[in-house]
Enzyme design. Structure first.
Site, PDB file in Angstrom:
ATOM      1  N   TYR A  70       0.846  -1.198   0.000  1.00  0.00           N
ATOM      2  CA  TYR A  70       0.000   0.000   0.000  1.00  0.00           C
ATOM      3  C   TYR A  70       0.876   1.241   0.000  1.00  0.00           C
ATOM      4  O   TYR A  70       2.084   1.183   0.237  1.00  0.00           O
ATOM      5  CB  TYR A  70      -0.941   0.007   1.202  1.00  0.00           C
ATOM      6  CG  TYR A  70      -0.279   0.297   2.532  1.00  0.00           C
ATOM      7  CD1 TYR A  70      -0.369   1.576   3.108  1.00  0.00           C
ATOM      8  CD2 TYR A  70       0.431  -0.674   3.224  1.00  0.00           C
ATOM      9  CE1 TYR A  70       0.233   1.850   4.332  1.00  0.00           C
ATOM     10  CE2 TYR A  70       1.027  -0.412   4.441  1.00  0.00           C
ATOM     11  CZ  TYR A  70       0.928   0.857   4.992  1.00  0.00           C
ATOM     12  OH  TYR A  70       1.532   1.131   6.195  1.00  0.00           O
ATOM     13  N   HIS A  88       0.567 -21.368  -0.997  1.00  0.00           N
ATOM     14  CA  HIS A  88       1.557 -20.480  -0.420  1.00  0.00           C
ATOM     15  C   HIS A  88       2.446 -19.848  -1.485  1.00  0.00           C
ATOM     16  O   HIS A  88       2.889 -18.716  -1.332  1.00  0.00           O
ATOM     17  CB  HIS A  88       2.407 -21.225   0.623  1.00  0.00           C
ATOM     18  CG  HIS A  88       1.745 -21.326   1.954  1.00  0.00           C
ATOM     19  ND1 HIS A  88       0.656 -22.125   2.175  1.00  0.00           N
ATOM     20  CD2 HIS A  88       2.005 -20.705   3.131  1.00  0.00           C
ATOM     21  CE1 HIS A  88       0.270 -22.007   3.437  1.00  0.00           C
ATOM     22  NE2 HIS A  88       1.072 -21.145   4.040  1.00  0.00           N
ATOM     23  N   LEU A 148      11.474   1.059   7.045  1.00  0.00           N
ATOM     24  CA  LEU A 148      10.838   1.519   5.826  1.00  0.00           C
ATOM     25  C   LEU A 148      11.565   2.770   5.349  1.00  0.00           C
ATOM     26  O   LEU A 148      11.922   3.634   6.166  1.00  0.00           O
ATOM     27  CB  LEU A 148       9.366   1.847   6.084  1.00  0.00           C
ATOM     28  CG  LEU A 148       8.584   2.367   4.878  1.00  0.00           C
ATOM     29  CD1 LEU A 148       8.368   1.260   3.852  1.00  0.00           C
ATOM     30  CD2 LEU A 148       7.253   2.956   5.317  1.00  0.00           C
ATOM     31  N   LYS A 158       6.526  -1.940   2.018  1.00  0.00           N
ATOM     32  CA  LYS A 158       5.335  -1.370   2.661  1.00  0.00           C
ATOM     33  C   LYS A 158       4.167  -2.349   2.490  1.00  0.00           C
ATOM     34  O   LYS A 158       3.228  -2.121   1.717  1.00  0.00           O
ATOM     35  CB  LYS A 158       5.016   0.007   2.069  1.00  0.00           C
ATOM     36  CG  LYS A 158       4.161   0.886   2.973  1.00  0.00           C
ATOM     37  CD  LYS A 158       4.134   2.316   2.461  1.00  0.00           C
ATOM     38  CE  LYS A 158       3.216   3.204   3.274  1.00  0.00           C
ATOM     39  NZ  LYS A 158       3.666   3.413   4.661  1.00  0.00           N
TER      40      LYS A 158
END
Length: 286
Positions: free
Chosen positions: A37, A106, A205, A149
């Site tokens: 996002y 997975h 981040l 993110k």
């Protein structure tokens, strides 16, 4: 400002009332948190560091091997702001891409259409320079790729909720005794007229506001050292502030660990105030 649902969202090529925007129970975002996002701020209807946010989004998509390209994405972002009635207001635009609907496995499935969501929402950006906040310290329990993110934010939400329940704004994290970042913010320290922050890499981040503040420091001839601060060094710091897309630059008054205060500074120092003022001028065009 109280959070609320947007009345309209853009989803998979259509503008829809929020109540009609749904995903399959087999969407990998719902099943695995398999997606990323991005959030971009608008000041008085004008985007701030939009391209930098989109570049980070592209980096994250590449890192998780998710192919997604949206024609006229910038145009759609502006349309989201306009359709939300926020073209003259402070707001932010939320973007989310998941790998899409597929049988539950997975491994990454092939030839799956990604799910794309976008909406604009009002946010309070004025007055950040007058806010004072406290934070707590906790071990960093997140995964090893914090530079992505990801929408998989279970550890972050657990940590932030723990801080809120204790009456703090943020939970700042440490690994191997070195402070990394907050659960939803970057952290900076001031000592001897120098600014310290954790270097970029998988442990944090790559905050867009973080990078911009480093650039501001260069403009203001403030030395920045990208080096982690240890828990033992914390009490010797002369200033601490947090940065983030909607956090902007917030002065930290106190730091607690296990309900014990390790740091206290009631008023923001000269460097924090100088950066806050420069940030206001850049974002507001003053």
């Amino acid at each position: 400002m109280k959070n609320s649902y947007p009345s309209e969202v853009y989803m998979n090529g259509k503008w829809l009332p929020a109540a009609e925007a749904t995903v399959s129970v087999f969407d990998r975002g719902f099943m695995f948190g398999d997606g990323i996002y991005e959030v971009t701020p608008f000041y008085g209807g004008k985007p701030f560091l939009l391209q930098e946010h989109l570049d980070r989004m592209s980096y994250c998509l590449k890192e998780i091997d998710l192919e997604f390209e949206k024609k006229d994405l910038k145009k759609l972002i502006f349309e989201a702001v306009d359709r939300a009635g926020l073209a003259q207001n402070d707001c932010a635009v939320y973007l989310q891409v998941t790998r899409g609907k597929a049988p539950r496995t997975h491994h990454f499935p092939q030839q799956v259409e990604p799910t794309f969501l976008m909406y604009a929402f009002a946010v309070q950006l004025e007055g950040f320079e007058d806010r004072k906040l406290t934070i707590k310290l906790s071990p960093d329990i997140r995964w090893q790729r914090c530079d992505i993110k990801s929408i998989s934010l279970m550890a972050n939400t657990m940590l932030n909720s723990e801080a809120i329940q204790k009456g703090h704004f943020e939970n700042v994290l440490f690994r191997n005794n070195r402070i990394t970042e907050g659960s939803h913010s970057s952290i900076f320290f001031i000592k001897d007229q120098k600014v310290y922050t954790h270097p970029e890499g998988p442990e944090i981040l790559s905050g867009i506001t973080r990078r911009f503040v480093i650039e501001l420091c260069t403009e203001l001839e403030i030395e920045v050292i990208e080096e982690a601060v240890s828990l033992e060094e914390l009490s010797a710091m002369e200033g601490i502030f947090l940065t983030g897309t909607t956090t902007q630059i917030l002065h930290v008054t106190s730091v607690f660990q296990n309900d014990r205060e390790l740091y206290n500074s009631s008023e923001a120092g000269a460097i924090t105030k100088k950066l806050q003022e420069a940030f206001r001028k850049k974002t507001r065009g003053l």
